[in-house]
Design a protein around this motif. Structure first.
Motif, PDB file in Angstrom:
ATOM      1  N   ASN A  21     -65.109  81.730  41.304  1.00  0.00           N
ATOM      2  CA  ASN A  21     -65.904  82.901  40.922  1.00  0.00           C
ATOM      3  C   ASN A  21     -67.317  82.451  40.587  1.00  0.00           C
ATOM      4  OD1 ASN A  21     -67.069  85.197  39.846  1.00  0.00           O
ATOM      5  ND2 ASN A  21     -65.266  85.793  38.686  1.00  0.00           N
ATOM      6  N   ARG A  22     -68.252  82.768  41.459  1.00  0.00           N
ATOM      7  CA  ARG A  22     -69.634  82.319  41.280  1.00  0.00           C
ATOM      8  C   ARG A  22     -70.414  83.151  40.272  1.00  0.00           C
ATOM      9  NH1 ARG A  22     -67.974  80.952  46.271  1.00  0.00           N
ATOM     10  NH2 ARG A  22     -68.612  78.899  47.075  1.00  0.00           N
ATOM     11  N   GLU A  23     -69.829  84.204  39.753  1.00  0.00           N
ATOM     12  CA  GLU A  23     -70.456  84.947  38.666  1.00  0.00           C
ATOM     13  C   GLU A  23     -69.976  84.485  37.297  1.00  0.00           C
ATOM     14  OE1 GLU A  23     -72.871  87.056  38.123  1.00  0.00           O
ATOM     15  OE2 GLU A  23     -73.479  87.101  40.205  1.00  0.00           O
ATOM     16  N   ALA A  24     -68.893  83.718  37.249  1.00  0.00           N
ATOM     17  CA  ALA A  24     -68.390  83.197  35.978  1.00  0.00           C
ATOM     18  C   ALA A  24     -69.219  81.992  35.550  1.00  0.00           C
ATOM     19  CB  ALA A  24     -66.926  82.803  36.117  1.00  0.00           C
ATOM     20  N   ALA A  25     -69.452  81.863  34.248  1.00  0.00           N
ATOM     21  CA  ALA A  25     -70.206  80.704  33.763  1.00  0.00           C
ATOM     22  C   ALA A  25     -69.467  79.402  34.018  1.00  0.00           C
ATOM     23  CB  ALA A  25     -70.493  80.862  32.273  1.00  0.00           C
ATOM     24  N   GLY A  66     -80.967  76.554  39.769  1.00  0.00           N
ATOM     25  CA  GLY A  66     -79.901  76.132  38.888  1.00  0.00           C
ATOM     26  C   GLY A  66     -79.837  74.616  38.792  1.00  0.00           C
ATOM     27  N   GLY A  67     -79.112  74.157  37.793  1.00  0.00           N
ATOM     28  CA  GLY A  67     -78.803  72.737  37.640  1.00  0.00           C
ATOM     29  C   GLY A  67     -77.320  72.616  37.387  1.00  0.00           C
ATOM     30  N   HIS A  68     -76.530  73.184  38.284  1.00  0.00           N
ATOM     31  CA  HIS A  68     -75.089  73.319  38.065  1.00  0.00           C
ATOM     32  C   HIS A  68     -74.429  71.954  37.901  1.00  0.00           C
ATOM     33  CE1 HIS A  68     -75.572  77.207  40.649  1.00  0.00           C
ATOM     34  NE2 HIS A  68     -76.143  77.313  39.458  1.00  0.00           N
ATOM     35  N   GLY A 114     -85.589  79.875  31.350  1.00  0.00           N
ATOM     36  CA  GLY A 114     -84.243  79.851  31.891  1.00  0.00           C
ATOM     37  C   GLY A 114     -83.493  81.145  31.693  1.00  0.00           C
ATOM     38  N   TYR A 115     -83.859  81.896  30.653  1.00  0.00           N
ATOM     39  CA  TYR A 115     -83.167  83.156  30.390  1.00  0.00           C
ATOM     40  C   TYR A 115     -83.602  84.246  31.355  1.00  0.00           C
ATOM     41  CZ  TYR A 115     -81.555  80.627  26.372  1.00  0.00           C
ATOM     42  OH  TYR A 115     -80.971  79.668  25.579  1.00  0.00           O
ATOM     43  N   LEU A 116     -84.715  84.028  32.071  1.00  0.00           N
ATOM     44  CA  LEU A 116     -85.098  84.931  33.160  1.00  0.00           C
ATOM     45  C   LEU A 116     -84.236  84.694  34.398  1.00  0.00           C
ATOM     46  CD1 LEU A 116     -88.987  84.634  32.912  1.00  0.00           C
ATOM     47  CD2 LEU A 116     -87.510  86.382  31.878  1.00  0.00           C
ATOM     48  N   ARG A 117     -83.662  83.497  34.504  1.00  0.00           N
ATOM     49  CA  ARG A 117     -82.737  83.185  35.599  1.00  0.00           C
ATOM     50  C   ARG A 117     -81.328  83.643  35.283  1.00  0.00           C
ATOM     51  NH1 ARG A 117     -78.824  79.611  37.537  1.00  0.00           N
ATOM     52  NH2 ARG A 117     -78.407  79.054  35.381  1.00  0.00           N
ATOM     53  N   TRP A 171     -75.336  85.137  40.570  1.00  0.00           N
ATOM     54  CA  TRP A 171     -74.605  83.869  40.681  1.00  0.00           C
ATOM     55  C   TRP A 171     -75.132  82.828  39.695  1.00  0.00           C
ATOM     56  CZ3 TRP A 171     -73.435  82.584  46.529  1.00  0.00           C
ATOM     57  CH2 TRP A 171     -72.727  83.658  47.098  1.00  0.00           C
ATOM     58  N   ALA A 172     -75.639  83.305  38.569  1.00  0.00           N
ATOM     59  CA  ALA A 172     -76.201  82.394  37.574  1.00  0.00           C
ATOM     60  C   ALA A 172     -75.207  82.068  36.468  1.00  0.00           C
ATOM     61  CB  ALA A 172     -77.465  83.001  36.967  1.00  0.00           C
ATOM     62  N   GLY A 173     -74.068  82.755  36.415  1.00  0.00           N
ATOM     63  CA  GLY A 173     -73.096  82.499  35.357  1.00  0.00           C
ATOM     64  C   GLY A 173     -73.520  83.075  34.026  1.00  0.00           C
ATOM     65  N   ALA A 174     -73.871  84.346  34.008  1.00  0.00           N
ATOM     66  CA  ALA A 174     -74.410  84.964  32.795  1.00  0.00           C
ATOM     67  C   ALA A 174     -73.346  85.404  31.808  1.00  0.00           C
ATOM     68  CB  ALA A 174     -75.279  86.166  33.177  1.00  0.00           C
ATOM     69  N   TYR A 175     -72.074  85.344  32.207  1.00  0.00           N
ATOM     70  CA  TYR A 175     -70.995  85.812  31.342  1.00  0.00           C
ATOM     71  C   TYR A 175     -70.077  84.657  30.945  1.00  0.00           C
ATOM     72  CZ  TYR A 175     -72.291  90.632  32.318  1.00  0.00           C
ATOM     73  OH  TYR A 175     -72.978  91.826  32.401  1.00  0.00           O
ATOM     74  N   GLN A 176     -69.610  84.710  29.697  1.00  0.00           N
ATOM     75  CA  GLN A 176     -68.760  83.656  29.147  1.00  0.00           C
ATOM     76  C   GLN A 176     -67.317  83.888  29.582  1.00  0.00           C
ATOM     77  OE1 GLN A 176     -68.923  83.377  24.898  1.00  0.00           O
ATOM     78  NE2 GLN A 176     -67.966  81.360  24.811  1.00  0.00           N
ATOM     79  N   CYS A 177     -67.068  83.545  30.831  1.00  0.00           N
ATOM     80  CA  CYS A 177     -65.725  83.680  31.384  1.00  0.00           C
ATOM     81  C   CYS A 177     -65.528  82.593  32.428  1.00  0.00           C
ATOM     82  CB  CYS A 177     -65.518  85.066  32.004  1.00  0.00           C
ATOM     83  SG  CYS A 177     -66.638  85.463  33.371  1.00  0.00           S
TER      84      CYS A 177
END
Length: 474
Positions: free
Chosen positions: A346-350, A274-276, A326-329, A335-341
């Motif tokens: 919350n490490r699953e939230a974008a 990641g490049g958070h 990047g879309y494979l990540r 914990w990549a933030g794949a959802y627009q929330c």
């Protein structure tokens, strides 16, 4: 309002280029002489001047130390076609930038010039690109980030930012391109730190010798993966530091017989790099992420800023998730933030809201954009997020309800998924008036040309071939 104008409270416009114009040549020469004297005492013989292209690749021109004063006065030649380079060095074209004709001048930012602890005899400085007439190059990504920082400053706002750097260390000299790891310890495990303690110590030493304030360093989840975080700075400074940190890690790794990858994915099916991006909004020395009446203490300004970022994430992926790999990540439950929330811690939230520990929240509260990866140009990342946040503030947006838990487990359709392909994010980018205005037409079109070309390159490629093609490019 044009892309070259900053909107100030009250609706008055000022010239954004005032923040990015070159100082007088005599002043540049005087500062360069002082910088050369300082670097000479550190036994520096040459200075690497870098910029990052629209594919996320750091490019460089170097000058001997004796030529630094001339470079500061007149710049170093750098062709504009670099704005339409792809990650594999194929050159495309945009309607405005491209082709063999023309030249630019790359000017080192001497305020950031620093001896490289991992490369004895060398120093580094980030560069700004201007035309041969001395005017700002409209395609310069660093100047774009500086304009966006100036936009915030014109409103009385400042931003603190930091970019986490994740990388995978592999053995150099392996017989093929498949990574072979120097440690096989558990994720986040002390085993890994012990195996590579001399290496990680030298990374810390080098970063410290370059004046960087390291907050933490630790093993990460994927095989051979590590992460380092440094103290927050202004947006442009944070992007500069991200470039410098990666240079340093790569140099120290080479001296330890290692090669490194900052690519979004190093092996298909594994957690990627990641490049958070962390950001906090400030006014008059006050962190606007605390002490307000909004969710978890957000002020109205901070909530509008974050709501603007959240709403723009599909198009921001074009700038923060540069490589098609990047879309494979960017997959759920990693914990990549794949959802627009968004959500508190919350490490699953974008968009993850971070308040910090009790007692330090007025200083530590920030938000993390988790869907960005290490293929992003850091200047485009910080500049575009600033543009989206300020647009949300202008529109007085409010955050939607917060999401707690893993959005992948929610009922279908409950939480929007971020784009799963370059084509989807490119379509969102093309609909974004905010980004088009902020970037300006030359940079906007150059980014679009590179994204379209790379999307076409990998349209029919397997994940394995895509990862192999990008693994060692970043």
């Amino acid at each position: 309002m044009t892309a070259d104008t900053i909107a100030v409270d009250g609706g008055v416009g000022i010239d954004a280029h005032a923040a990015v114009e070159l100082p007088p040549r005599a002043e540049r020469a005087q500062r360069a002489e002082a910088a050369a004297d300082r670097l000479r005492t550190a036994a520096v013989e040459a200075v690497a001047v870098t910029w990052v292209d629209n594919a996320g690749i750091t490019r460089v021109k170097a000058v001997p130390l004796g030529a630094l004063v001339h470079a500061a006065q007149w710049g170093v030649g750098a062709a504009p076609c670099f704005d339409v380079f792809l990650a594999d060095d194929v050159i495309t074209t945009s309607p405005i930038i491209g082709g063999p004709t023309g030249d630019l001048r790359l000017y080192p930012d001497l305020d950031r010039a620093v001896p490289l602890a991992g490369q004895p005899g060398w120093a580094w400085a980030p560069g700004d690109r201007h035309t041969q007439a001395g005017t700002p190059h409209p395609g310069c990504q660093r100047l774009f980030a500086r304009r966006m920082e100036a936009t915030a400053a014109a409103r009385g706002l400042s931003v603190k930012a930091g970019i986490e750097v994740e990388w995978v260390a592999a053995l150099a000299g392996a017989p093929d391109d498949e990574p072979q790891y120097p440690t096989h310890g558990p994720a986040y495990g002390m085993h890994r730190l012990t195996d590579l303690s001399d290496y990680l110590r030298d990374v810390l030493r080098a970063l410290g010798a370059q004046g960087l304030d390291v907050l933490q360093i630790h093993p990460e989840y994927a095989p051979g993966q590590f992460e380092v975080s440094v103290a927050p700075e202004g947006p442009v400074a944070a992007a500069d530091t991200a470039v410098l940190v990666r240079h340093t890690i790569r140099a120290v790794s080479a001296r330890h017989g290692l090669r490194v990858s900052f690519a979004p994915v190093v092996e298909p099916g594994t957690v990627g790099n990641g490049g958070h991006l962390h950001m906090s909004l400030w006014r008059d020395g006050r962190n606007l992420g605390r002490g307000g009446s909004g969710p978890h203490g957000l002020t109205a300004e901070a909530e509008g800023f974050l709501a603007g970022i959240l709403a723009a994430l599909p198009e921001l992926l074009v700038l923060g998730c540069s490589s098609p790999a990047g879309y494979l990540r960017l997959v759920p439950s990693h914990w990549a933030g794949a959802y627009q929330c968004w959500g508190l811690e919350n490490r699953e939230a974008a968009l993850r809201l971070v308040t910090g520990s009790a007692g330090e929240r007025s200083a530590a509260a920030n938000a993390e954009v988790k869907c960005f990866d290490a293929s992003a140009n850091p200047y485009l990342a910080v500049g575009s997020v600033l543009a989206a946040g300020l647009a949300g503030l202008d529109q007085r947006l409010a955050l939607p309800p917060e999401f707690t838990g893993d959005p992948a487990a929610a009922a279908p359709g409950t939480v929007p998924r971020l784009p799963t392909s370059p084509a989807e994010s490119i379509a969102a980018y093309e609909r974004s008036a905010v980004l088009r205005e902020a970037l300006g037409e030359p940079l906007y079109q150059a980014v679009l040309a590179v994204r379209r070309a790379e999307a076409e390159q990998y349209a029919d490629t397997t994940p394995e071939r895509m990862v192999a093609a990008t693994r060692w490019r970043y």
